[in-house]
Design an enzyme around this catalytic site. Structure first.
Site, PDB file in Angstrom:
ATOM      1  N   GLU A 107       0.851  -1.180  -0.036  1.00 30.44           N
ATOM      2  CA  GLU A 107       0.035  -0.133  -0.125  1.00 30.44           C
ATOM      3  C   GLU A 107       0.855   1.173   0.033  1.00 30.44           C
ATOM      4  OE1 GLU A 107      -4.284  -1.111   1.870  1.00 30.44           O
ATOM      5  OE2 GLU A 107      -2.455  -1.329   3.100  1.00 30.44           O
ATOM      6  N   GLU A 127      -4.301  -9.390   3.040  1.00 31.08           N
ATOM      7  CA  GLU A 127      -4.979  -9.129   4.132  1.00 31.08           C
ATOM      8  C   GLU A 127      -6.044 -10.090   4.552  1.00 31.08           C
ATOM      9  OE1 GLU A 127      -2.741  -5.323   3.667  1.00 31.08           O
ATOM     10  OE2 GLU A 127      -3.502  -6.595   2.484  1.00 31.08           O
TER      11      GLU A 127
END
Length: 252
Positions: A107, A127
């Site tokens: 990210e 995730e």
């Protein structure tokens, strides 16, 4: 030990995540230190470009899961993860990626403007395998950078993508040999730094402000950002230097 290192190189701020023993995982201390480095880049007029990398053999493994139960997600104010994932910076940032850039580490890469990666590097958003969500830009930015179905495969299966494949789909600007990502990123930074800082920053602001807008709305948003550039000394110097067949000398 400083968990984030900074080095100035002729208008470039090299920022190194420095927890190699845990693949530069982001805890609260590293997040605060990276936010400080980002603030330095943004506020120091002598700095034009940032380069973000990781110490050791990996870029960043994301949030420190061992620290998560006590520290929570290491966001910093409205800048998000590590002070970068949601930041609205005016100066370009280049990611120099070796090894793993996964979860929050990926990210951070997605929050950068340009990406140089070793051909042995890899990216991933695991995730969902941890019962979490890629909420610091992964689920928003990745489908805009990759074909939709490939982005969804990464997001929903937690499978990684090798840097070479990411480059084929335009997610990586430049592939290098292992250990050469930083050299490639610094070369790219110099190519950006050769041009008017005012024009570079205005261009980045326009891209950020108009993404996803229709043309009519986008021009309305763009013009107040672009019009002032044409009246600056940088515009005069740039056009004059072109006509005189000489390098421009930027003063702002």
């Amino acid at each position: 030990m400083d968990v984030v290192l900074t080095e100035r190189r002729a208008g470039v701020l090299v920022i190194t995540l420095n927890r190699p023993e845990v693949r530069n995982a982001i805890d609260r201390r590293l997040a605060t230190a990276l936010d400080d480095a980002v603030t330095t880049l943004e506020t120091d007029p002598a700095l034009q470009v940032g380069v973000l990398t990781g110490a050791g053999t990996h870029f960043c493994s994301g949030m420190d899961l061992k620290a998560f139960p006590t520290e929570g997600v290491p966001v910093v104010g409205d800048r998000g993860l590590a002070g970068l994932a949601r930041a609205r910076l005016t100066k370009p940032v280049i990611a120099a990626v070796e090894g793993a850039a996964v979860a929050g580490g990926f990210e951070l890469v997605l929050a950068c403007d340009l990406v140089v990666a070793a051909d042995t590097a890899f990216f991933g958003l695991p995730e969902v395998a941890r019962g979490l969500v890629a909420s610091q830009g992964g689920a928003i930015r990745l489908p805009a950078r990759l074909p939709y179905h490939l982005a969804m495969e990464m997001l929903l299966t937690a499978d990684p993508m090798p840097a070479a494949e990411a480059a084929r789909h335009g997610l990586v600007n430049q592939l290098t040999a292992p250990g050469k990502a930083m050299a490639g990123a610094l070369d790219l930074a110099d190519r950006v730094r050769a041009h008017s800082p005012l024009a570079v920053q205005a261009t980045k602001r326009i891209v950020q402000a108009t993404r996803g807008l229709d043309d009519t709305t986008a021009f309305t948003v763009q013009d107040p950002l672009s019009d002032p550039v044409f009246t600056t000394t940088s515009a005069t110097e740039g056009t004059r230097a072109f006509c005189e067949k000489r390098p421009a000398v930027w003063t702002g």
